[in-house]
Design a protein around this motif. Structure first.
Motif, short mmCIF file in Angstrom:
data_model
loop_
_atom_site.label_atom_id
_atom_site.label_comp_id
_atom_site.label_asym_id
_atom_site.label_seq_id
_atom_site.Cartn_x
_atom_site.Cartn_y
_atom_site.Cartn_z
N GLU A 309 -7.24 -10.73 -5.55
CA GLU A 309 -6.06 -9.90 -5.71
C GLU A 309 -5.24 -10.36 -6.92
O GLU A 309 -5.17 -11.55 -7.22
N ILE A 324 1.35 -4.12 -4.59
CA ILE A 324 1.12 -3.93 -3.15
C ILE A 324 2.33 -4.34 -2.33
O ILE A 324 2.93 -3.52 -1.64
N ILE A 351 -6.10 -3.02 -7.26
CA ILE A 351 -5.08 -2.73 -6.24
C ILE A 351 -5.75 -2.25 -4.95
O ILE A 351 -5.39 -2.66 -3.84
N SER A 355 -5.42 -4.19 -1.40
CA SER A 355 -4.80 -3.48 -0.28
C SER A 355 -5.71 -3.45 0.93
O SER A 355 -5.28 -3.65 2.07
N SER A 365 1.22 0.86 -3.35
CA SER A 365 -0.24 0.74 -3.39
C SER A 365 -0.91 2.10 -3.29
O SER A 365 -1.96 2.34 -3.89
N GLU A 369 -3.45 2.59 -6.41
CA GLU A 369 -4.89 2.57 -6.16
C GLU A 369 -5.54 3.92 -6.46
O GLU A 369 -6.75 4.01 -6.56
#
Length: 803
Positions: A309, A324, A351, A355, A365, A369
């Protein structure tokens, strides 16, 4: 996703009502699933007016109450009031009889006419909390206003009222996850310009608190922008901002966080504010931290990082899971006086992965994303800075940091006019195509007679191919404007998906289990003696095992019969005599050139249908029970009923051979005692073995249905005396041929064999159901049909019609 109509009008002014806007958006692909009415005060203070206290005297029967008369505009009404500060001449807020109030933190209640300690009361003089306007209950609200008595209180308090659209946003339309995004579609639908917020007032006040920013991987974070704002005062947001968030289903937190949420839903750009005093050495680093690094998020949960991440860090530790969720220690609190405001464009892949790994879904997010606008961070940052200075005070104390080494390019797509007409199914004028695209902010370049090059801004992550451009034209032009032709055709026919044998087997297992069967799985190795003694298996086709463990496991089975009978014997010997079993298994055969395998399905029925009970006597299973199950199984696979032939051959005492066309699909019958004795089973066993591989080939996922006729069905009965050798299948074929389209169904409701008819004969009592889907049958037509049936039975199977 929720969109407030009032805020939408700030981006694109329109006069159309909410229903019309909802219809336009739905037709263009942004389906409006519902419309809610938002009121900043529940109930909108309907029935609540401005009043004036005309008289105020002590209640004769209560020390703490007063009896007042209040002018509410059209009349003067008596009201009993318990507030200590009520007095003559005051302008007050009055809830008249019938008004519904929702107090702060309480349940709604309705004002009714009442008698309080013997005095009539026709309303209520309200305190702040009783109206839902605040927490105070020290006394009634006393207003300083010249508004006439009877004026609705909603006008005095300037309540926020408006419609909110609930849009079912499809995954591909990340660009529409904001008021601006929806306004862009309305621009094309209404042919009006979008009005962007003005950020010209933005300025850097000084550079007394600069922050150094470092991005370790621009692949994961192509753009990162930010600035610092100092000397702010964190507190509650103004009512307009709180109402905006409440209308979208969000709870206000504080003025700084509320502004970041406002920008997210307004422009589609997530922002994050860090308490600058918690950032070590005023340095921000965008990087990945080592695996298993602990990190406490805003919800006070400690999470172990995976190392994949993206993190926003200072020189000492992580501050936020990028795009996030924020960290506990660096968030904005009531003590915050300086912030670092982040506005970035993160890679959707990183992302999305972060997540999913942590199971965190946030508004930020959701957008990152799917893909945000890489050209929006700077604009959104300036807009947020202006609002923070207006609402929370402070000053911009750094230059704007904007790290964007490789700008994201526009999409360039070649489009042919002929392809637009072919895929839409209708000719759309070239000028209209260009107008639609330009209203959608898609630039038309290098135009020729044949086509053009579409230049698409990168926030439209779903428009990357020619077909996507054509879809954009169609959804704005209007699906409803493309009329269906008299004939149907397709420019492309997709291949039918391959049948999933596992799913079909699972559905069949579910069906059989639902009818009381238990599934068994037996060994593919079996005794060679079964083939030698059975009389129906070819010994030469045995597949022998070279390194056999024992003679009892010396060959591969040619049928599922004997291994299944062994299971029956095992259970019967343990007093479990009523059995329904099925098995999917493979049969093996040796051939001249190699070996052959076949997948089979076996069914076993033995014992009684149900356990003995005082309700009804026990009844043994019969051949029809098993054959009915086979019919239901074939119907489940959409194969249809097979042709049947009565046989008397091993391993059966009697059986039906089932065929589809010229292909045998299996046999159903009662096993001979010779076969069952080989496995020491001493009770009657009904057995079916079906060729599962062939059934899979014939199975279809298409079920044929037809409309139920509105004309009545007619039943007529016949009793036939026929030879014992004539099967019902033969009778049925004769009937279907003679009855034609009018014959819907044939049923047998009685069979008789006995001394009342000739030897070698049997009697069938049959029901015939006749129906015409276009008209009601007359007696004449019914009699003609039955006459044809009787003549065919007499001629083709030598039947005697019993009258």
């Amino acid at each position: 996703m929720k969109v407030a109509i009032n805020r939408l009008k700030d981006f694109i002014p329109f006069d159309e009502d909410t229903d019309k806007i909802a219809e336009l958006l739905t037709q263009s692909g942004l389906e409006v699933e519902g419309v809610e009415r938002f009121e900043s005060i529940p109930g909108g203070l309907r029935g609540v007016v401005i009043g004036e206290v005309m008289t105020c005297v002590p209640h004769p029967n209560a020390d703490r109450l007063k009896v007042t008369t209040v002018d509410v505009g059209e009349e003067i009404v008596p009201i009993v009031c318990g507030a200590p500060n009520v007095d003559k001449g005051q302008k007050v807020v009055v809830a008249t009889v019938g008004a519904e109030l929702t107090p702060e933190g309480g349940e709604p209640f309705t004002i009714k006419k009442a008698k309080i300690r013997g005095e009539v009361s026709q309303g209520m003089i309200c305190a702040e909390d009783e109206l839902g306007l605040g927490q105070s209950h020290d006394g009634i609200m006393v207003l300083d206003t010249d508004l006439p008595n009877g004026t609705p209180a909603s006008e005095y308090f300037d309540l926020e009222v408006g419609d909110v659209l609930e849009i079912g946003l499809t995954p591909n339309r990340a660009d529409a996850a904001s008021h601006l995004g929806v306004a862009r579609d309305l621009k094309a639908l209404l042919k009006k310009d979008v009005i962007m917020p003005d950020v010209s007032a933005f300025k850097v006040d000084n550079t007394s608190r600069s922050v150094e920013v470092e991005v370790e991987s621009f692949k994961d974070c192509p753009r990162y922008a930010g600035l610092t704002i100092s000397n702010i005062k964190v507190g509650s947001s103004p009512s307009w901002l709180q109402n905006y968030l409440k209308a979208l289903g969000l709870e206000p937190i504080n003025n700084v966080v509320d502004i970041t949420n406002f920008i997210l839903h307004d422009l589609g750009q997530p922002l994050h504010a860090f308490d600058l005093d918690q950032v070590a050495n005023d340095k921000i680093i965008v990087k990945k931290l080592p695996k298993d690094t602990p990190f406490v998020t805003l919800d006070e949960k400690e999470r172990k990082l995976t190392g994949e991440e993206l993190m926003i860090c200072d020189e000492n530790h992580g501050l936020c899971i990028a795009g996030i969720f924020g960290g506990k220690g660096s968030g904005v609190s009531d003590q915050t006086t300086s912030i670092f405001l982040e506005s970035a464009y993160f890679s959707p892949d990183v992302i999305r992965k972060g997540s999913q790994v942590h199971g965190i879904k946030t508004d930020a997010s959701f957008r990152f994303e799917r893909g945000t606008d890489p050209n929006m961070p700077l604009f959104a940052l300036k807009r947020a800075a202006i609002l923070i200075k207006e609402i929370a005070g402070g000053e911009v104390t750094s230059e704007v940091v904007d790290l964007y080494p490789v700008p994201v390019s526009d999409f360039e797509i070649d489009v042919k006019y002929a392809h637009i007409d072919r895929l839409i199914g209708k000719h759309i004028p070239k000028e209209m195509v260009k107008e639609i695209l330009e209203n959608l902010e898609i630039k038309v370049a290098n135009e020729s007679e044949e086509g053009f090059k579409a230049i698409v801004k990168p926030y439209r992550v779903d428009v990357t191919r020619e077909a996507d451009i054509i879809e954009e034209v169609l959804r704005i032009y209007g699906f409803e404007n493309v009329l269906l032709s008299e004939t149907y055709e397709a420019g492309f026919l997709a291949e039918h998906p391959a049948k999933d044998s596992n799913k079909l087997q699972y559905r069949t297992s579910e069906l059989l289990s639902g009818m009381g069967f238990h599934e068994i799985m037996t060994n593919s190795l079996t005794k060679p003696s079964y083939a030698e003694k059975s009389g129906f298996l070819n010994v030469e086709e045995n597949v022998e095992i070279y390194n056999k463990l024992s003679e009892d496991l010396g060959v591969m089975r040619q049928t599922l019969l004997f291994t299944g009978l062994e299971v029956l014997a095992h259970n019967i010997n343990r007093r479990q005599k009523d059995l329904k079993l099925f098995e999917f298994g493979t049969a093996y055969f040796r051939e001249e050139e190699g070996y052959r395998e076949e997948k089979h399905l076996s069914l076993f029925l033995t014992g009684d249908k149900a356990a003995e009970s005082w309700l009804e006597p026990s009844k043994p299973v019969g051949f029809s029970d098993l054959y009915t199950i086979v019919e239901r199984l074939l119907d489940k696979l959409n194969i249809g009923l097979p042709n049947v032939e009565i046989i008397h051959e091993a391993p059966f005492e009697y059986a039906l051979k089932l065929t589809l066309g010229e292909k045998e699909i299996g046999k159903v019958g009662v096993l001979s005692s010779k076969i069952t004795k080989l496995v020491e089973v001493k009770q009657e066993v009904f057995f079916a073995e079906l060729r599962w591989d062939y059934l899979l080939k014939k199975a279809s996922g298409l079920k044929q249905y037809q409309e139920i006729s509105k004309f009545p069905e007619v039943r007529r009965d016949l009793s036939l005396v026929i030879d014992k050798e004539v099967s019902f299948d033969t009778v049925k074929k004769v009937a279907e041929k003679a009855g034609g389209k009018l014959l819907n169904h044939i049923g047998v409701f009685d069979v008789y064999q006995g001394d009342k008819i000739d030897a070698g004969k049997k009697a069938y009592a049959l029901s015939f159901y006749l129906q015409d889907n276009n008209k009601t049958l007359t007696d004449k037509i019914i009699d003609q049909s039955m006459s044809r049936l009787m003549k065919s039975f007499e001629k083709e199977i030598g039947a005697l019609i019993r009258k």
